[in-house]
Design a protein around this motif. Structure first.
Motif, mmCIF file in Angstrom:
data_model
loop_
_atom_site.group_PDB
_atom_site.id
_atom_site.type_symbol
_atom_site.label_atom_id
_atom_site.label_comp_id
_atom_site.label_asym_id
_atom_site.label_seq_id
_atom_site.Cartn_x
_atom_site.Cartn_y
_atom_site.Cartn_z
ATOM 1 N N ALA B 129 -26.650 -56.830 -70.806
ATOM 2 C CA ALA B 129 -27.117 -57.258 -72.119
ATOM 3 C C ALA B 129 -25.984 -57.354 -73.127
ATOM 4 O O ALA B 129 -26.190 -57.814 -74.235
ATOM 5 N N GLY B 130 -24.806 -56.891 -72.730
ATOM 6 C CA GLY B 130 -23.679 -57.000 -73.616
ATOM 7 C C GLY B 130 -23.611 -55.941 -74.686
ATOM 8 O O GLY B 130 -22.895 -56.094 -75.664
ATOM 9 N N THR B 131 -24.342 -54.884 -74.518
ATOM 10 C CA THR B 131 -24.300 -53.847 -75.552
ATOM 11 C C THR B 131 -23.235 -52.798 -75.281
ATOM 12 O O THR B 131 -22.985 -51.958 -76.145
ATOM 13 N N VAL B 132 -22.651 -52.790 -74.093
ATOM 14 C CA VAL B 132 -21.562 -51.845 -73.833
ATOM 15 C C VAL B 132 -20.370 -52.622 -73.301
ATOM 16 O O VAL B 132 -20.526 -53.694 -72.696
ATOM 17 N N ALA B 133 -19.186 -52.053 -73.541
ATOM 18 C CA ALA B 133 -17.971 -52.681 -73.022
ATOM 19 C C ALA B 133 -17.894 -52.458 -71.521
ATOM 20 O O ALA B 133 -18.493 -51.538 -70.991
ATOM 21 N N ALA B 134 -17.163 -53.352 -70.840
ATOM 22 C CA ALA B 134 -17.035 -53.222 -69.391
ATOM 23 C C ALA B 134 -15.610 -53.547 -69.006
ATOM 24 O O ALA B 134 -14.905 -54.266 -69.716
ATOM 25 N N GLU B 135 -15.186 -52.946 -67.911
ATOM 26 C CA GLU B 135 -13.882 -53.327 -67.390
ATOM 27 C C GLU B 135 -13.913 -53.248 -65.873
ATOM 28 O O GLU B 135 -14.758 -52.539 -65.299
ATOM 29 N N GLY B 136 -13.026 -53.994 -65.261
ATOM 30 C CA GLY B 136 -13.002 -54.017 -63.809
ATOM 31 C C GLY B 136 -12.168 -55.192 -63.339
ATOM 32 O O GLY B 136 -11.547 -55.887 -64.154
ATOM 33 N N PRO B 137 -12.144 -55.410 -62.042
ATOM 34 C CA PRO B 137 -11.383 -56.554 -61.522
ATOM 35 C C PRO B 137 -12.051 -57.861 -61.950
ATOM 36 O O PRO B 137 -13.246 -57.908 -62.200
ATOM 37 N N GLY B 138 -11.256 -58.869 -62.042
ATOM 38 C CA GLY B 138 -11.829 -60.150 -62.445
ATOM 39 C C GLY B 138 -10.728 -61.172 -62.676
ATOM 40 O O GLY B 138 -9.595 -60.996 -62.212
#
Lengths: 110, 259
Positions: B129-138
């Motif tokens: 939903a886009g309410t938290v930040a995220a990080e990871g491969p991409g």
């Protein structure tokens, strides 16, 4: 007067010295005390009636105590000790009450 | 009534009885003055014994530890069986309470597990939903657009291509891309969610890089069609991609959860 002093002295000594009663005697002590109380009330009534006799008093006192203890002892042997104790206490209580009533009539005239 | 025997003198008339003292007077006379008569002494001794017995008995009846000493065997048996009943009852109660405790501990463990799962789920849904930040491969897609030929539908194509390739979190120039994000051409520029964005367009996508990059590079795909418009396209695979643009969670006005 000396008799009253004796009673007071007995209570005081009993409280102060804390004597130990032999275990075998313990069930009979309360009954003996009640029987003695009955004899004492009877004696007091006799005094007020003017017929107090020390010999009668001694005999009634001792026989009351002994008979009461004997009844309880017998009841214990027969397995009805508790019931007989109650019976003895009831009878002695009735006697104490009637003696107390007579004493009351003497002292208060009512 | 017996006749007086002849020859015997009439019994002398009894002397007039002195008036009987009243009870109170008799009591007073008995109490005072003290007379050391035999009767008094005997009574004193017996009363002494009585007082002694009274005191002993009162003490014995009043104290707890000697209460059992004078008890009769049948009373003792009754007391003992009462105590056994009582201890059995208490034992039952104890085991019931222990069961209850175990149950409660289990249920609190389960509640903890459920809470943990719902937190996990909240995080996952928050990423979507886009309410938290995220990080990871991409991957990061950078589009330089010197001629201004890039339009909203091209960016939308890129986003959809990335989504189809399994991108889990996306942002364009600092705008989070979620299910309801709009791409609009407006006044010769591109608006994403009513926010104007300018070249260079930078798309950060978190997902499996091995899937995302080929999805953009397929022949006739996003990269080729952008390059046909004289845009410069660069796809890089950073160690970690951070998608930190956020959207505020919006409560739906009409749609209610049906579960």
């Amino acid at each position: 007067m000396i008799a009253v002093l004796g009673l007071v002295l007995g209570v005081v000594i009993g409280v102060v010295t804390r004597p130990v009663v032999p275990t075998g005697m313990e069930p009979y002590l309360p009954i003996a005390v009640v029987a003695a109380l009955d004899a004492v009330f009877g004696g007091l009534r006799a005094t007020l009636d003017g017929v107090f006799d020390d010999k009668v008093f001694v005999v009634s006192f001792l026989s009351n105590v002994v008979v009461a203890a004997l009844i309880v002892f017998l009841g214990d042997k027969l397995g009805v000790g508790a019931q007989l104790s109650t019976g003895v206490v009831v009878v002695l209580g009735i006697r104490i009450f009637s003696n107390a009533a007579a004493i009351r009539r003497h002292v208060f005239g009512a | 009534m017996t006749e007086p025997t002849p020859g015997h003198p009439e019994p002398a008339p009894e002397p007039a009885e002195p008036p009987r003292p009243t009870g109170r007077a008799a009591l007073r006379a008995a109490l005072w003055p003290p007379r050391a008569s035999r009767g008094q002494l005997v009574a004193a001794v017996l009363l002494f014994v009585l007082g002694l017995g009274l005191a002993i008995q009162v003490r014995a009846a009043g104290s707890e530890d000697t209460a059992l000493r004078g008890a009769r065997p049948e009373d003792l048996v009754r007391i003992l069986s009462d105590l056994e009943d009582r201890s059995a009852r208490l034992e039952d109660e104890k085991s019931t309470l222990e069961d209850q405790r175990t149950e409660l501990e289990n249920s609190s463990d389960q509640a903890e597990e459920a809470r943990r799962q719902s937190e996990e789920r909240e995080r996952q849904l928050g990423v979507l939903a886009g309410t938290v930040a995220a990080e990871g491969p991409g991957i990061t897609l950078r589009v330089d657009d010197p001629t201004g030929a890039v339009t909203a539908d091209m960016l939308l194509d890129a986003v959809q291509e990335l989504r189809a390739a399994g991108a889990e979190a996306l942002q364009i120039n600092g705008v989070r891309v979620v299910a309801s994000t709009s791409f609009v051409d407006h006044n010769g520029g591109v608006h994403v969610d009513d926010e104007r964005i300018r070249a260079p367009f930078v798309v950060d996508a978190i997902g499996r890089p091995q899937d995302l990059e080929p999805a953009l590079n397929i022949p006739g795909g996003v990269v080729q069609s952008l390059e046909n418009k004289q845009a410069t396209v660069a796809v890089t695979r950073p160690e970690t991609v951070t998608v930190d643009a956020l959207r505020s969670a919006e409560q739906p006005d009409y749609a209610q959860s049906s579960s």
